[in-house]
Write an enzyme that holds these catalytic residues in place. Structure first.
Site, PDB file in Angstrom:
ATOM      1  N   LYS A 108       0.835  -1.218   0.000  1.00  0.00           N
ATOM      2  CA  LYS A 108       0.000   0.000   0.000  1.00  0.00           C
ATOM      3  C   LYS A 108       0.868   1.266   0.000  1.00  0.00           C
ATOM      4  O   LYS A 108       0.638   2.184  -0.774  1.00  0.00           O
ATOM      5  CB  LYS A 108      -0.916   0.036   1.240  1.00  0.00           C
ATOM      6  CG  LYS A 108      -1.833  -1.170   1.375  1.00  0.00           C
ATOM      7  CD  LYS A 108      -2.716  -1.071   2.604  1.00  0.00           C
ATOM      8  CE  LYS A 108      -1.977  -1.099   3.933  1.00  0.00           C
ATOM      9  NZ  LYS A 108      -1.236  -2.319   4.214  1.00  0.00           N
ATOM     10  N   ARG A 135      -9.397   1.357   8.773  1.00  0.00           N
ATOM     11  CA  ARG A 135      -8.918   0.016   9.084  1.00  0.00           C
ATOM     12  C   ARG A 135      -9.939  -0.763   9.911  1.00  0.00           C
ATOM     13  O   ARG A 135      -9.680  -1.902  10.281  1.00  0.00           O
ATOM     14  CB  ARG A 135      -7.656   0.182   9.914  1.00  0.00           C
ATOM     15  CG  ARG A 135      -6.513  -0.691   9.512  1.00  0.00           C
ATOM     16  CD  ARG A 135      -5.363  -0.247  10.392  1.00  0.00           C
ATOM     17  NE  ARG A 135      -4.195  -1.004  10.222  1.00  0.00           N
ATOM     18  CZ  ARG A 135      -3.143  -0.628   9.514  1.00  0.00           C
ATOM     19  NH1 ARG A 135      -3.161   0.504   8.864  1.00  0.00           N
ATOM     20  NH2 ARG A 135      -2.081  -1.381   9.482  1.00  0.00           N
ATOM     21  N   ARG A 183      12.049  -5.636   4.696  1.00  0.00           N
ATOM     22  CA  ARG A 183      11.806  -4.196   4.477  1.00  0.00           C
ATOM     23  C   ARG A 183      12.798  -3.352   5.277  1.00  0.00           C
ATOM     24  O   ARG A 183      13.092  -3.622   6.431  1.00  0.00           O
ATOM     25  CB  ARG A 183      10.389  -3.819   4.893  1.00  0.00           C
ATOM     26  CG  ARG A 183      10.174  -2.306   4.880  1.00  0.00           C
ATOM     27  CD  ARG A 183       8.726  -1.910   4.905  1.00  0.00           C
ATOM     28  NE  ARG A 183       8.023  -2.346   6.100  1.00  0.00           N
ATOM     29  CZ  ARG A 183       6.723  -2.128   6.306  1.00  0.00           C
ATOM     30  NH1 ARG A 183       6.008  -1.517   5.387  1.00  0.00           N
ATOM     31  NH2 ARG A 183       6.158  -2.552   7.405  1.00  0.00           N
ATOM     32  N   ARG A 212      11.631  -1.657  10.818  1.00  0.00           N
ATOM     33  CA  ARG A 212      10.551  -1.296  11.734  1.00  0.00           C
ATOM     34  C   ARG A 212      10.419  -2.330  12.850  1.00  0.00           C
ATOM     35  O   ARG A 212      10.529  -3.529  12.622  1.00  0.00           O
ATOM     36  CB  ARG A 212       9.228  -1.192  10.970  1.00  0.00           C
ATOM     37  CG  ARG A 212       8.979   0.189  10.433  1.00  0.00           C
ATOM     38  CD  ARG A 212       7.774   0.313   9.540  1.00  0.00           C
ATOM     39  NE  ARG A 212       6.553  -0.317  10.003  1.00  0.00           N
ATOM     40  CZ  ARG A 212       5.395  -0.239   9.350  1.00  0.00           C
ATOM     41  NH1 ARG A 212       5.328   0.453   8.221  1.00  0.00           N
ATOM     42  NH2 ARG A 212       4.320  -0.837   9.798  1.00  0.00           N
ATOM     43  N   ARG A 232      -0.218  -8.953  13.327  1.00  0.00           N
ATOM     44  CA  ARG A 232      -0.806  -7.900  12.486  1.00  0.00           C
ATOM     45  C   ARG A 232      -1.740  -8.525  11.435  1.00  0.00           C
ATOM     46  O   ARG A 232      -2.793  -7.975  11.129  1.00  0.00           O
ATOM     47  CB  ARG A 232       0.288  -7.086  11.807  1.00  0.00           C
ATOM     48  CG  ARG A 232       0.988  -6.128  12.775  1.00  0.00           C
ATOM     49  CD  ARG A 232       2.324  -5.625  12.242  1.00  0.00           C
ATOM     50  NE  ARG A 232       2.235  -4.880  11.017  1.00  0.00           N
ATOM     51  CZ  ARG A 232       3.259  -4.608  10.226  1.00  0.00           C
ATOM     52  NH1 ARG A 232       4.488  -5.023  10.565  1.00  0.00           N
ATOM     53  NH2 ARG A 232       3.108  -3.909   9.136  1.00  0.00           N
TER      54      ARG A 232
HETATM   55  P1  AP5 Z   1       4.926  -1.539   1.802  1.00  0.00           P
HETATM   56  O1  AP5 Z   1       4.605  -0.709   0.606  1.00  0.00           O
HETATM   57  O2  AP5 Z   1       5.604  -0.906   2.954  1.00  0.00           O
HETATM   58  O3  AP5 Z   1       3.601  -2.304   2.293  1.00  0.00           O
HETATM   59  P2  AP5 Z   1       2.392  -1.758   3.149  1.00  0.00           P
HETATM   60  O4  AP5 Z   1       1.167  -2.450   2.631  1.00  0.00           O
HETATM   61  O5  AP5 Z   1       2.371  -0.267   3.168  1.00  0.00           O
HETATM   62  O6  AP5 Z   1       2.784  -2.364   4.551  1.00  0.00           O
HETATM   63  P3  AP5 Z   1       2.741  -1.745   6.017  1.00  0.00           P
HETATM   64  O7  AP5 Z   1       3.439  -2.748   6.886  1.00  0.00           O
HETATM   65  O8  AP5 Z   1       3.272  -0.339   6.057  1.00  0.00           O
HETATM   66  O9  AP5 Z   1       1.230  -1.744   6.291  1.00  0.00           O
HETATM   67  P4  AP5 Z   1       0.574  -1.774   7.610  1.00  0.00           P
HETATM   68  O10 AP5 Z   1      -0.802  -1.464   7.160  1.00  0.00           O
HETATM   69  O11 AP5 Z   1       0.705  -2.974   8.429  1.00  0.00           O
HETATM   70  O12 AP5 Z   1       1.369  -0.658   8.473  1.00  0.00           O
HETATM   71  P5  AP5 Z   1       1.002   0.827   8.864  1.00  0.00           P
HETATM   72  O13 AP5 Z   1       2.262   1.602   8.832  1.00  0.00           O
HETATM   73  O14 AP5 Z   1      -0.183   1.314   8.127  1.00  0.00           O
HETATM   74  O15 AP5 Z   1       5.788  -2.779   1.290  1.00  0.00           O
HETATM   75  C1  AP5 Z   1       6.295  -3.748   2.195  1.00  0.00           C
HETATM   76  C2  AP5 Z   1       7.633  -4.298   1.670  1.00  0.00           C
HETATM   77  O16 AP5 Z   1       7.380  -4.998   0.453  1.00  0.00           O
HETATM   78  C3  AP5 Z   1       8.678  -3.209   1.337  1.00  0.00           C
HETATM   79  O17 AP5 Z   1       9.974  -3.690   1.653  1.00  0.00           O
HETATM   80  C4  AP5 Z   1       8.532  -3.023  -0.178  1.00  0.00           C
HETATM   81  O18 AP5 Z   1       9.755  -2.592  -0.762  1.00  0.00           O
HETATM   82  C5  AP5 Z   1       8.140  -4.422  -0.618  1.00  0.00           C
HETATM   83  N1  AP5 Z   1       7.258  -4.422  -1.793  1.00  0.00           N
HETATM   84  C6  AP5 Z   1       6.231  -3.556  -2.045  1.00  0.00           C
HETATM   85  N2  AP5 Z   1       5.631  -3.877  -3.207  1.00  0.00           N
HETATM   86  C7  AP5 Z   1       6.282  -4.986  -3.695  1.00  0.00           C
HETATM   87  C8  AP5 Z   1       6.124  -5.788  -4.858  1.00  0.00           C
HETATM   88  N3  AP5 Z   1       5.157  -5.544  -5.780  1.00  0.00           N
HETATM   89  N4  AP5 Z   1       6.958  -6.844  -5.019  1.00  0.00           N
HETATM   90  C9  AP5 Z   1       7.920  -7.117  -4.112  1.00  0.00           C
HETATM   91  N5  AP5 Z   1       8.139  -6.375  -2.981  1.00  0.00           N
HETATM   92  C10 AP5 Z   1       7.314  -5.327  -2.778  1.00  0.00           C
HETATM   93  O19 AP5 Z   1       0.520   0.627  10.389  1.00  0.00           O
HETATM   94  C11 AP5 Z   1       1.433   0.266  11.405  1.00  0.00           C
HETATM   95  C12 AP5 Z   1       0.672   0.217  12.719  1.00  0.00           C
HETATM   96  O20 AP5 Z   1       0.116   1.517  13.023  1.00  0.00           O
HETATM   97  C13 AP5 Z   1      -0.538  -0.724  12.764  1.00  0.00           C
HETATM   98  O21 AP5 Z   1      -0.154  -2.052  13.063  1.00  0.00           O
HETATM   99  C14 AP5 Z   1      -1.374  -0.085  13.888  1.00  0.00           C
HETATM  100  O22 AP5 Z   1      -0.850  -0.396  15.163  1.00  0.00           O
HETATM  101  C15 AP5 Z   1      -1.163   1.404  13.647  1.00  0.00           C
HETATM  102  N6  AP5 Z   1      -2.181   1.962  12.741  1.00  0.00           N
HETATM  103  C16 AP5 Z   1      -1.941   2.495  11.515  1.00  0.00           C
HETATM  104  N7  AP5 Z   1      -3.091   2.887  10.961  1.00  0.00           N
HETATM  105  C17 AP5 Z   1      -4.074   2.615  11.853  1.00  0.00           C
HETATM  106  C18 AP5 Z   1      -5.493   2.769  11.829  1.00  0.00           C
HETATM  107  N8  AP5 Z   1      -6.122   3.311  10.773  1.00  0.00           N
HETATM  108  N9  AP5 Z   1      -6.204   2.375  12.938  1.00  0.00           N
HETATM  109  C19 AP5 Z   1      -5.573   1.860  14.010  1.00  0.00           C
HETATM  110  N10 AP5 Z   1      -4.231   1.650  14.079  1.00  0.00           N
HETATM  111  C20 AP5 Z   1      -3.498   2.025  13.007  1.00  0.00           C
END
Ligand code: AP5
Length: 227
Positions: free
Chosen positions: A19, A94, A133, A166, A177
């Site tokens: 994402k 979410r 990552r 991270r 997660r």
């Molecule tokens: P990346 O693009 O970083 O993936 P992502 O889907 O953004 O993954 P996240 O881990 O950031 O999502 P998340 O939703 O768990 O975390 P968030 O920060 O929102 O890609 C991942 C890896 O894959 C990278 O190394 C990339 O290079 C690689 N990659 C990408 N595309 C690829 C491809 N096509 N092929 C191969 N490799 C690829 O949330 C973190 C925490 O914050 C949550 O756990 C929660 O505690 C809190 N939080 C955040 N938002 C909320 C909310 N709305 N409500 C409550 N708590 C929340």
């Protein structure tokens, strides 16, 4: 792109589905801000704000930050001037409560969500991706030691900043997660499907191929808003 009214894009997908990677590219292409709830929490944690310290308790365990805190934070962000033409939401909503709050806020302004692309990637693939990552501490550029490593190990190609792993990317926390995702976030797939906004895309393909399909989905939504 002239979309007439603001274009709201909701990026859906499991942790590690891509994402953030896709939202960033889309943001550069469309000139719309990427609003990532996770990035806002991490920025607050870096600055040791009360919000950051509260969020840390939940993030470290792989759980969700409470809805009221998250909704207020994101709504505040969406009210800033740079969001006037639309926004790419990454990691929000979410939960069904967050989706409902977003819909109500947009409805009160006569606006609505344009499209909800869903990046589909198998669980084992996301666990492997997140283990590899690395993120720049300075500019948040994203790398992967397996699929897209930096030129110099541990240093950002763009700004020379330090790359870090991270705290919530260890496989045990990632499994939690994923559990939380299936329990609390996956119901949004049905929610946006019912609203005819869902566009499922295979996220298990090269980044630029996924981006091309995403652009096509977003262009179609933007043109539907105009007509
Ligand atoms: P990346 O693009 O970083 O993936 P992502 O889907 O953004 O993954 P996240 O881990 O950031 O999502 P998340 O939703 O768990 O975390 P968030 O920060 O929102 O890609 C991942 C890896 O894959 C990278 O190394 C990339 O290079 C690689 N990659 C990408 N595309 C690829 C491809 N096509 N092929 C191969 N490799 C690829 O949330 C973190 C925490 O914050 C949550 O756990 C929660 O505690 C809190 N939080 C955040 N938002 C909320 C909310 N709305 N409500 C409550 N708590 C929340």
């Amino acid at each position: 792109m002239n979309v007439g009214q603001p274009l709201y894009i909701v990026m859906l997908g499991a942790p590690g589905a891509g994402k953030g990677t896709q939202a960033r590219l889309l943001s550069e292409a469309l000139g719309l801000p990427q609003v990532s709830s996770g990035d806002i929490f991490r920025e607050n944690l870096k600055n040791q704000t009360p919000l950051g310290l509260l969020a840390k308790q939940y993030m470290d365990a792989g759980g969700l930050v409470p809805d009221d805190v998250t909704i207020n934070m994101v709504m505040d962000r969406l009210g800033r001037p740079d969001c006037a033409r639309g926004v790419i939401l990454d990691g929000f909503p979410r939960t069904l409560a967050q989706a409902d709050a977003l819909d109500q806020a947009l409805q009160s302004r006569g606006q609505r969500i344009g499209v909800a692309p869903l990046l589909e990637v198998a669980d084992e693939a996301v666990i492997a991706r997140l283990a590899g990552r690395r993120v720049c501490r300075e500019c948040q550029a994203m790398y992967n030691i397996d699929s897209s490593p930096s030129q110099v190990e541990g240093k950002c190609d763009k700004c020379g900043g330090e790359l870090y792993r991270r705290a919530d990317d260890d496989p045990e926390t990632v499994r939690n997660r994923l559990f939380v995702y299936y329990k609390q976030t996956a119901p949004l797939i049905g929610y946006y499907y019912a609203h005819r906004l869902l566009v499922p895309l295979s996220g298990d393909r090269p980044v630029e191929v996924v981006q091309a399909d995403l652009r096509a989905a977003v262009d179609a939504a933007a043109s539907a808003q105009v007509h």
